[in-house]
Design a protein around this motif. Structure first.
Motif, short mmCIF file in Angstrom:
data_model
loop_
_atom_site.label_atom_id
_atom_site.label_comp_id
_atom_site.label_asym_id
_atom_site.label_seq_id
_atom_site.Cartn_x
_atom_site.Cartn_y
_atom_site.Cartn_z
N ALA A 185 20.90 0.02 -35.39
CA ALA A 185 20.72 -1.50 -35.92
C ALA A 185 22.07 -2.32 -35.89
CB ALA A 185 20.33 -1.46 -37.39
N GLU A 186 23.15 -1.39 -36.33
CA GLU A 186 24.61 -2.08 -36.05
C GLU A 186 24.77 -2.58 -34.66
OE1 GLU A 186 26.89 0.82 -37.75
OE2 GLU A 186 26.48 0.59 -39.79
N LYS A 188 19.55 5.59 -36.32
CA LYS A 188 18.95 4.19 -36.66
C LYS A 188 19.87 3.15 -37.13
CE LYS A 188 14.62 2.42 -38.94
NZ LYS A 188 13.63 2.65 -39.67
N LYS A 189 20.61 3.66 -38.13
CA LYS A 189 21.40 2.68 -38.59
C LYS A 189 22.49 2.18 -37.78
CE LYS A 189 24.92 2.23 -42.67
NZ LYS A 189 25.53 3.02 -43.56
N LYS A 213 22.84 -5.56 -34.13
CA LYS A 213 23.34 -6.85 -34.85
C LYS A 213 24.73 -7.35 -34.14
CE LYS A 213 25.05 -7.99 -39.50
NZ LYS A 213 25.05 -7.42 -40.82
N ALA A 230 18.16 8.95 -39.47
CA ALA A 230 18.75 7.67 -40.19
C ALA A 230 20.01 7.31 -39.68
CB ALA A 230 18.79 8.10 -41.96
N LYS A 231 20.69 8.09 -39.49
CA LYS A 231 22.29 7.75 -38.83
C LYS A 231 22.19 6.88 -37.68
CE LYS A 231 26.74 9.55 -38.25
NZ LYS A 231 27.68 10.73 -38.16
#
Length: 363
Positions: free
Chosen positions: A341-342, A337-338, A345, A334-335
């Motif tokens: 994503a960051e 993935k986050k 972005k 999850a980390k």
């Protein structure tokens, strides 16, 4: 014989036969004839003749009666005549184990065989054609009718050997060996009780009295003594008892007791006691073995339970560890993935800024 008595309605004889028959069936020949003694010699011979294949004891008794020799004394229990009522209760029989023959001193002179036994031995050798049960009967009949002059070939050697035996036995007894065989001379003697010591003194002072009367009077005199008068006897007995116990310990520890028992052998009472001790020891060993087995089973069960518990704890720990690892991996994913994503972005924002910058420069 019992069947005949019933058919003839002879109640007395039928009851007598019914009493004797169980003894015969169970092989208790000595008790059978001792019990039948009160019913008369005739009944004993009828019982012997009526039942097939009698044991050696029956043949021996028949031969003794036929030879005119004195039969065994009747049983001490009073018996009624056949015509009267006969008790069906069987006599008390002593167990064979209690009648064990005592050991015999090898130095003790042996009694010579009687003329009848000598004759019977020769008769057996000469008449081997006869059946075992007929030998005694035929030999007893011939011995009974034989003239005394013909019996001298057996009686004369017997009388000579008897005189030698009596002389040898007298010397054996006077040498102290007879008493020494009955009791170990090295074994300490138990001290007399206060009463027995007093009784001995009383008999010496009243030697004219008979033993029974002296004992009776000594008992009455002992009861009249005061505690202070009895004190010297009791004190001597106490001191003698202490000395006796010390001497007995020395006697046993020196090996003299074991040597004496090995020489003489155990008595019937000692054999019975030894068997009881062995039985108790065996029971204790079985009980101890059973207890040890149960303890081993309990320990094994406890060990299995501990292992099972340990396995379950290990399984739970492993499961927990796997769940923690799974959770950690999920959190890491999850980390990541986050973070991705960051980064995406940020890249898009940088790209947009670059586009705006290029547009501004073009303008």
């Amino acid at each position: 014989k019992l069947r005949q008595a019933r058919q003839s309605h002879d109640t007395g004889e039928a009851m007598a036969m019914a009493t004797l028959l169980p003894l015969w069936k169970h092989g208790r020949a000595p008790e059978l004839f001792r019990f039948a003694g009160g019913l008369g010699v005739g009944v004993r011979l009828q019982v012997t003749a009526a039942i097939p294949h009698p044991p050696p004891q029956a043949s021996a008794l028949a031969a003794v009666v036929a030879a005119g020799l004195p039969p065994r004394e009747p049983h001490t229990r009073a018996m009624t005549h056949l015509a009267s009522q006969v008790s069906l209760e069987l006599p008390h029989v002593v167990e064979r184990s209690m009648a064990t023959k005592a050991a015999r001193d090898p130095e003790r002179p042996k009694k010579p065989a009687s003329p009848w036994i000598r004759y019977l031995a020769e008769f057996r050798q000469q008449r081997k054609d006869l059946h075992h049960k007929d030998v005694m009967k035929v030999a007893a009949g011939e011995w009974k009718t034989m003239q005394d002059s013909k019996k001298t070939q057996w009686t004369q050697p017997y009388e000579t050997e008897k005189a030698n035996y009596e002389k040898a036995f007298k010397e054996y007894a006077e040498s102290g060996k007879l008493e020494a065989w009955k009791r170990d001379p090295a074994k300490p003697k138990r001290p007399l009780t206060p009463f027995l010591e007093f009784t001995g003194e009383f008999r010496q002072k009243n030697a004219a009295l008979k033993v029974t009367e002296a004992t009776k009077q000594a008992s009455s005199a002992w009861k009249l003594l005061t505690p202070d008068q009895k004190a010297p006897y009791e004190k001597r007995f106490e001191e003698a008892t202490k000395k006796y116990k010390v001497e007995m310990e020395e006697y046993k520890s020196s090996g003299k007791e074991a040597a004496w028992k090995e020489k003489k052998g155990l008595t019937a009472k000692e054999e019975l006691k030894q068997k009881e001790l062995e039985k108790k020891q065996k029971a204790r060993e079985l009980k101890a073995a059973k207890k040890a087995k149960e303890a081993a089973q309990k320990a094994k069960a406890k060990e299995l339970k501990a292992k099972k518990k340990e396995a379950e704890a290990a399984k739970k720990a492993k499961k927990k560890e796997m769940e923690a690892a799974k959770k950690a991996k999920k959190a890491e994913m999850a980390k990541a993935k986050k973070l991705k994503a960051e980064e995406s972005k940020a890249a898009k924002a940088a790209q947009a800024n670059a586009s705006r910058k290029r547009a501004s420069m073009s303008a």
